[in-house]
Design a protein around this motif. Structure first.
Motif, PDB file in Angstrom:
ATOM      1  N   MET A   1      11.577  -4.311 -11.503  1.00 43.91           N
ATOM      2  CA  MET A   1      10.920  -2.899 -11.397  1.00 43.91           C
ATOM      3  C   MET A   1      11.250  -2.563  -9.976  1.00 43.91           C
ATOM      4  O   MET A   1      10.856  -2.844  -9.291  1.00 43.91           O
ATOM      5  N   SER A   2      11.664  -1.129 -10.154  1.00 42.82           N
ATOM      6  CA  SER A   2      11.737  -0.539  -8.613  1.00 42.82           C
ATOM      7  C   SER A   2      11.230   0.826  -8.793  1.00 42.82           C
ATOM      8  O   SER A   2      11.419   1.601  -9.905  1.00 42.82           O
ATOM      9  N   PHE A   3      10.370   1.374  -7.773  1.00 38.76           N
ATOM     10  CA  PHE A   3       9.985   2.655  -7.653  1.00 38.76           C
ATOM     11  C   PHE A   3      10.396   3.295  -6.339  1.00 38.76           C
ATOM     12  O   PHE A   3      10.298   2.857  -5.442  1.00 38.76           O
ATOM     13  N   THR A   4      10.802   4.598  -6.466  1.00 38.01           N
ATOM     14  CA  THR A   4      11.373   5.359  -5.335  1.00 38.01           C
ATOM     15  C   THR A   4       9.838   5.818  -4.800  1.00 38.01           C
ATOM     16  O   THR A   4       8.680   6.119  -5.457  1.00 38.01           O
ATOM     17  N   TYR A   5      10.056   6.536  -3.714  1.00 34.34           N
ATOM     18  CA  TYR A   5       8.735   7.226  -3.030  1.00 34.34           C
ATOM     19  C   TYR A   5       8.035   8.348  -4.155  1.00 34.34           C
ATOM     20  O   TYR A   5       6.890   8.187  -4.253  1.00 34.34           O
ATOM     21  N   ASP A   6       8.892   9.196  -4.693  1.00 38.63           N
ATOM     22  CA  ASP A   6       8.237  10.243  -5.710  1.00 38.63           C
ATOM     23  C   ASP A   6       7.711   9.613  -6.898  1.00 38.63           C
ATOM     24  O   ASP A   6       6.842  10.032  -7.209  1.00 38.63           O
ATOM     25  N   GLU A   7       8.405   8.532  -7.160  1.00 41.55           N
ATOM     26  CA  GLU A   7       7.913   7.672  -8.522  1.00 41.55           C
ATOM     27  C   GLU A   7       6.422   7.217  -8.311  1.00 41.55           C
ATOM     28  O   GLU A   7       5.641   7.354  -8.953  1.00 41.55           O
ATOM     29  N   LYS A   8       6.392   6.622  -7.112  1.00 45.37           N
ATOM     30  CA  LYS A   8       5.054   6.077  -6.881  1.00 45.37           C
ATOM     31  C   LYS A   8       3.988   7.019  -6.613  1.00 45.37           C
ATOM     32  O   LYS A   8       2.906   6.827  -7.002  1.00 45.37           O
ATOM     33  N   LEU A   9       4.217   8.135  -5.914  1.00 46.40           N
ATOM     34  CA  LEU A   9       3.317   9.321  -5.587  1.00 46.40           C
ATOM     35  C   LEU A   9       3.015   9.872  -6.873  1.00 46.40           C
ATOM     36  O   LEU A   9       1.580  10.299  -7.275  1.00 46.40           O
ATOM     37  N   GLU A  43       8.470 -18.024   0.507  1.00 47.61           N
ATOM     38  CA  GLU A  43       9.672 -18.494  -0.177  1.00 47.61           C
ATOM     39  C   GLU A  43       9.837 -17.639  -1.487  1.00 47.61           C
ATOM     40  O   GLU A  43      11.001 -17.790  -2.056  1.00 47.61           O
ATOM     41  N   ARG A  44       8.975 -17.109  -2.156  1.00 48.16           N
ATOM     42  CA  ARG A  44       9.047 -16.232  -3.283  1.00 48.16           C
ATOM     43  C   ARG A  44       8.006 -15.020  -3.184  1.00 48.16           C
ATOM     44  O   ARG A  44       6.813 -14.861  -4.151  1.00 48.16           O
ATOM     45  N   PRO A  45       8.325 -13.947  -2.379  1.00 43.27           N
ATOM     46  CA  PRO A  45       7.291 -12.761  -2.422  1.00 43.27           C
ATOM     47  C   PRO A  45       7.244 -12.142  -3.649  1.00 43.27           C
ATOM     48  O   PRO A  45       8.465 -12.208  -4.355  1.00 43.27           O
ATOM     49  N   VAL A  46       6.201 -11.439  -4.358  1.00 46.63           N
ATOM     50  CA  VAL A  46       6.018 -10.897  -5.515  1.00 46.63           C
ATOM     51  C   VAL A  46       6.666  -9.667  -5.341  1.00 46.63           C
ATOM     52  O   VAL A  46       6.884  -8.847  -6.506  1.00 46.63           O
ATOM     53  N   LEU A  47       6.646  -8.822  -4.337  1.00 49.46           N
ATOM     54  CA  LEU A  47       7.123  -7.381  -4.262  1.00 49.46           C
ATOM     55  C   LEU A  47       7.756  -7.369  -2.830  1.00 49.46           C
ATOM     56  O   LEU A  47       7.361  -8.101  -1.931  1.00 49.46           O
ATOM     57  N   ALA A  48       8.489  -6.160  -2.640  1.00 54.36           N
ATOM     58  CA  ALA A  48       9.288  -5.879  -1.490  1.00 54.36           C
ATOM     59  C   ALA A  48       8.829  -4.362  -1.107  1.00 54.36           C
ATOM     60  O   ALA A  48       9.264  -3.536  -2.123  1.00 54.36           O
ATOM     61  N   TRP A  49       8.565  -4.007  -0.056  1.00 55.51           N
ATOM     62  CA  TRP A  49       8.567  -2.561   0.263  1.00 55.51           C
ATOM     63  C   TRP A  49       9.282  -2.328   1.524  1.00 55.51           C
ATOM     64  O   TRP A  49       9.285  -3.071   2.422  1.00 55.51           O
ATOM     65  N   ASP A  50      10.244  -1.462   1.360  1.00 51.05           N
ATOM     66  CA  ASP A  50      11.014  -1.152   2.669  1.00 51.05           C
ATOM     67  C   ASP A  50      10.657   0.373   3.358  1.00 51.05           C
ATOM     68  O   ASP A  50      11.394   0.598   4.060  1.00 51.05           O
ATOM     69  N   GLY A  51       9.734   0.850   2.753  1.00 57.82           N
ATOM     70  CA  GLY A  51       9.288   2.132   3.472  1.00 57.82           C
ATOM     71  C   GLY A  51       9.610   3.517   2.438  1.00 57.82           C
ATOM     72  O   GLY A  51       9.129   4.530   2.611  1.00 57.82           O
ATOM     73  N   ASP A  52      10.753   3.127   1.573  1.00 59.22           N
ATOM     74  CA  ASP A  52      10.967   4.030   0.796  1.00 59.22           C
ATOM     75  C   ASP A  52      10.969   3.628  -0.788  1.00 59.22           C
ATOM     76  O   ASP A  52      10.905   4.192  -1.446  1.00 59.22           O
ATOM     77  N   ASN A  53      11.415   2.153  -0.913  1.00 62.50           N
ATOM     78  CA  ASN A  53      11.314   1.861  -2.304  1.00 62.50           C
ATOM     79  C   ASN A  53      10.513   0.579  -2.500  1.00 62.50           C
ATOM     80  O   ASN A  53      10.262  -0.194  -1.759  1.00 62.50           O
ATOM     81  N   LEU A  54       9.688   0.702  -3.558  1.00 63.09           N
ATOM     82  CA  LEU A  54       8.772  -0.381  -3.990  1.00 63.09           C
ATOM     83  C   LEU A  54       9.698  -1.123  -4.990  1.00 63.09           C
ATOM     84  O   LEU A  54       9.897  -0.849  -6.140  1.00 63.09           O
ATOM     85  N   ASP A  55       9.850  -2.688  -4.640  1.00 61.33           N
ATOM     86  CA  ASP A  55      10.617  -3.463  -5.714  1.00 61.33           C
ATOM     87  C   ASP A  55       9.517  -4.393  -6.345  1.00 61.33           C
ATOM     88  O   ASP A  55       9.152  -5.225  -5.365  1.00 61.33           O
ATOM     89  N   VAL A  56       9.013  -4.430  -7.475  1.00 62.49           N
ATOM     90  CA  VAL A  56       8.133  -5.682  -8.053  1.00 62.49           C
ATOM     91  C   VAL A  56       9.292  -6.545  -8.446  1.00 62.49           C
ATOM     92  O   VAL A  56       9.956  -6.772  -9.393  1.00 62.49           O
ATOM     93  N   ILE A  57       9.160  -7.864  -7.547  1.00 60.87           N
ATOM     94  CA  ILE A  57      10.293  -8.750  -7.932  1.00 60.87           C
ATOM     95  C   ILE A  57       9.929  -9.719  -8.933  1.00 60.87           C
ATOM     96  O   ILE A  57      10.700 -10.063  -9.809  1.00 60.87           O
TER      97      ILE A  57
END
Length: 68
Positions: A1-9, A43-57
């Protein structure tokens, strides 16, 4: 699952009963959650946030009792 900045807002606005938090507060929260995720399971993060996109790994993230 991935969310852009606008989607998360938009998602946050949909669930807030009163005034939603500002975007900078949401970004700060996601930065903290990313740090916690990387610290608890490097070794297995559950999510990743790069400042613009949230990826639920890990799709089972909601079921991790130590992350709630």
């Amino acid at each position: 699952m991935s969310f852009t900045y606008d989607e998360k807002l938009n998602r946050v606005r949909q669930v807030c009963v009163s005034e939603p938090p500002v975007g900078s507060s949401i970004n700060s929260y996601l930065e903290q959650m990313n740090t916690i995720s990387e610290t608890m399971q490097p070794e297995r993060p559950v999510l990743a946030w790069d400042g613009d996109n949230l990826d639920v790994i890990d799709p089972y993230f909601a079921f991790f009792p130590e992350m709630l």
